[in-house]
Design a protein around this motif. Structure first.
Motif, short mmCIF file in Angstrom:
data_model
loop_
_atom_site.label_atom_id
_atom_site.label_comp_id
_atom_site.label_asym_id
_atom_site.label_seq_id
_atom_site.Cartn_x
_atom_site.Cartn_y
_atom_site.Cartn_z
N ALA A 17 -5.75 0.06 4.05
CA ALA A 17 -4.38 0.38 4.47
C ALA A 17 -4.39 1.50 5.51
O ALA A 17 -5.06 1.39 6.53
N ASP A 18 -3.69 2.62 5.25
CA ASP A 18 -3.56 3.68 6.25
C ASP A 18 -4.40 4.92 5.93
O ASP A 18 -4.00 6.04 6.25
N CYS A 19 -5.59 4.70 5.33
CA CYS A 19 -6.52 5.81 5.14
C CYS A 19 -6.93 6.38 6.49
O CYS A 19 -7.25 7.55 6.62
N GLY A 20 -6.94 5.51 7.47
CA GLY A 20 -7.24 5.94 8.84
C GLY A 20 -6.59 4.95 9.78
O GLY A 20 -6.75 3.75 9.61
N HIS A 21 -5.83 5.46 10.78
CA HIS A 21 -5.11 4.56 11.68
C HIS A 21 -5.95 4.16 12.89
O HIS A 21 -5.69 3.14 13.50
N HIS A 22 -6.92 5.00 13.25
CA HIS A 22 -7.65 4.76 14.49
C HIS A 22 -9.15 4.65 14.21
O HIS A 22 -9.71 5.50 13.52
N ALA A 33 -9.24 -2.81 7.64
CA ALA A 33 -8.39 -1.67 7.99
C ALA A 33 -7.13 -2.19 8.68
O ALA A 33 -7.22 -2.90 9.68
N PHE A 34 -6.01 -1.83 8.16
CA PHE A 34 -4.72 -2.35 8.63
C PHE A 34 -4.51 -2.15 10.14
O PHE A 34 -4.01 -3.04 10.82
N HIS A 35 -4.87 -0.98 10.65
CA HIS A 35 -4.54 -0.66 12.04
C HIS A 35 -5.71 -0.71 13.02
O HIS A 35 -5.55 -0.38 14.19
N PHE A 36 -6.92 -1.05 12.55
CA PHE A 36 -8.08 -1.07 13.44
C PHE A 36 -8.02 -2.30 14.36
O PHE A 36 -7.28 -3.24 14.09
N SER A 83 0.84 -1.20 0.00
CA SER A 83 0.00 0.00 0.00
C SER A 83 0.87 1.25 0.00
O SER A 83 0.51 2.28 -0.54
N HIS A 84 2.03 1.16 0.65
CA HIS A 84 3.01 2.24 0.68
C HIS A 84 4.29 1.69 1.33
O HIS A 84 4.31 0.53 1.76
N CYS A 85 5.32 2.52 1.41
CA CYS A 85 6.65 2.00 1.78
C CYS A 85 7.07 2.32 3.21
O CYS A 85 8.26 2.32 3.52
N PRO A 90 7.74 1.55 7.20
CA PRO A 90 8.32 0.32 7.77
C PRO A 90 7.31 -0.72 8.22
O PRO A 90 7.58 -1.92 8.09
N ASP A 91 6.14 -0.31 8.74
CA ASP A 91 5.17 -1.30 9.22
C ASP A 91 4.42 -2.00 8.10
O ASP A 91 3.63 -2.93 8.35
N HIS A 92 4.66 -1.59 6.86
CA HIS A 92 4.00 -2.21 5.71
C HIS A 92 5.00 -2.89 4.77
O HIS A 92 4.71 -3.94 4.20
N ALA A 93 6.18 -2.28 4.63
CA ALA A 93 7.18 -2.81 3.68
C ALA A 93 8.36 -3.46 4.39
O ALA A 93 9.28 -3.94 3.73
ZN LIG Z 1 0.76 1.87 8.93
#
Ligand SMILES: [Zn+2]
Length: 328
Positions: A254-259, A300-303, A151-153, A155-158
């Motif tokens: 992905a990281d459209c929203g972290h919380h 959602a990656f971080h939910f 989704s992007h580069c 560290p927590d994704h790549a």
């Molecule tokens: Zn992230």
């Protein structure tokens, strides 16, 4: 052979002895009659699988990021406002935990992983880097993965493309990433700036895969049923994905929203790790609106684990509704 058939006297003696020995212990206390089992050392489920049309989706955990008082990472509402909002949702304001929910898609003909977690890096503590073990629990062989889509580069994704020795974790996969994002985070010139740790990690993970990397753009169907959607701002080439099968849609945001509260109920909030926070807000509003209007479920990656749910309009923002998940 004499069978053991106690006489009445023997039976009384045996019974008397048994009672005496029980009476001599603490077993007769009703409070202590319950067995004291040791705490279980078993780890909770680290993957969830479900059907989506003809696809099998597995959400596999890489662990979680513990940010402490995460309100300091958010810009917009006051600390007190965020505190009240978190408490109203039964969340401790000083203990913000962001999960790392990684999506694996078996399309029937391709095995695809979207993002790779932190890998061996302990940049955000020792609660991450669990993806390889959890893939094993889920019965997914990293060598069988045909495509890694990023989704992007960050560290927590790549960070999980290579192991601690720098060896490829997914040796047979084509790696797909947005070109602008790749260039931004592997840029040698940024090694002398604030972003140095992020750039170092991106370079260590991405550069060894240069020869099997393909660049993706919004609107492109990367593999059958998985389409990229541009959602820039969090990073320059941040991308989300739509999984379509059997006439059904499922988004990977992905990281459209972290919380799941702060960035949903007050979606105009900004995040300190956004490259362009204003653009990140615009992308978030666009994606949240699409999910709510079209009633599209998403991962959602971080939910909160496993991060599968829906959004609905609520007041000036939205509300997140986690989905019940059944194995299958
Ligand atoms: Zn992230």
């Amino acid at each position: 052979m004499k069978s053991f058939k106690p006489s009445r006297r023997e039976a009384l003696a045996l019974a008397g002895g048994a009672v005496a020995s029980v009476a001599g212990s603490t077993l007769l206390s009703p409070r202590d009659a319950v067995a004291k089992a040791p705490f279980s050392a078993a780890k909770p489920d680290a993957f969830q699988s479900f059907k989506h049309g003809d696809m099998q989706i597995s959400v596999v955990s890489d662990g979680y990021l513990a940010f402490g008082d995460g309100r300091k990472l958010m810009i917009g509402p006051t600390i007190e406002e965020m505190g009240r909002q978190l408490e109203a949702n039964f969340l401790a304001p000083d203990n913000m935990v962001l999960e790392e929910n990684i999506t694996v898609v078996n399309t029937g003909s391709k095995l695809v992983i979207i993002d790779t977690g932190m890998g061996a890096s302990k940049m955000f503590g020792d609660t991450t880097g669990r993806l390889p073990n959890n893939l094993k629990s889920a019965g997914i062989d990293p060598a069988a993965i045909d495509a890694v889509i990023l989704s992007h580069c960050h560290p927590d994704h790549a960070g999980g493309l290579v192991d601690a020795e720098g060896k490829s974790v997914f040796p047979n996969a084509q790696v797909y990433v947005n070109e602008e994002d790749f260039k931004f985070w592997t840029d040698e010139a940024k090694l002398s700036g604030d972003a140095k740790p992020f750039v170092e990690l991106a370079r260590a993970n991405l550069l060894p895969h240069k020869d099997r990397m393909a660049f993706i753009k919004g609107g492109q169907e990367i593999v059958t049923g998985i389409t990229a959607i541009d959602a820039p701002g969090h990073t320059v080439g941040h991308t989300v994905f739509m999984l379509t099968s059997g006439g059904k849609s499922l988004a990977v945001t992905a990281d459209c929203g972290h919380h799941s509260v702060l960035m949903v109920e007050t979606p105009k909030i900004e995040f300190v790790y956004d490259t362009d926070p204003k653009l990140a807000v615009q992308s978030r509003l666009k994606i949240w609106d699409m999910l709510a209007t079209d009633r599209i479920p998403f991962i959602a990656f971080h939910f909160p684990w496993p991060g599968v749910g829906n959004l609905a309009k609520q007041g000036e923002g939205y509300r997140y509704y986690p989905s019940p998940i059944r194995q299958g």
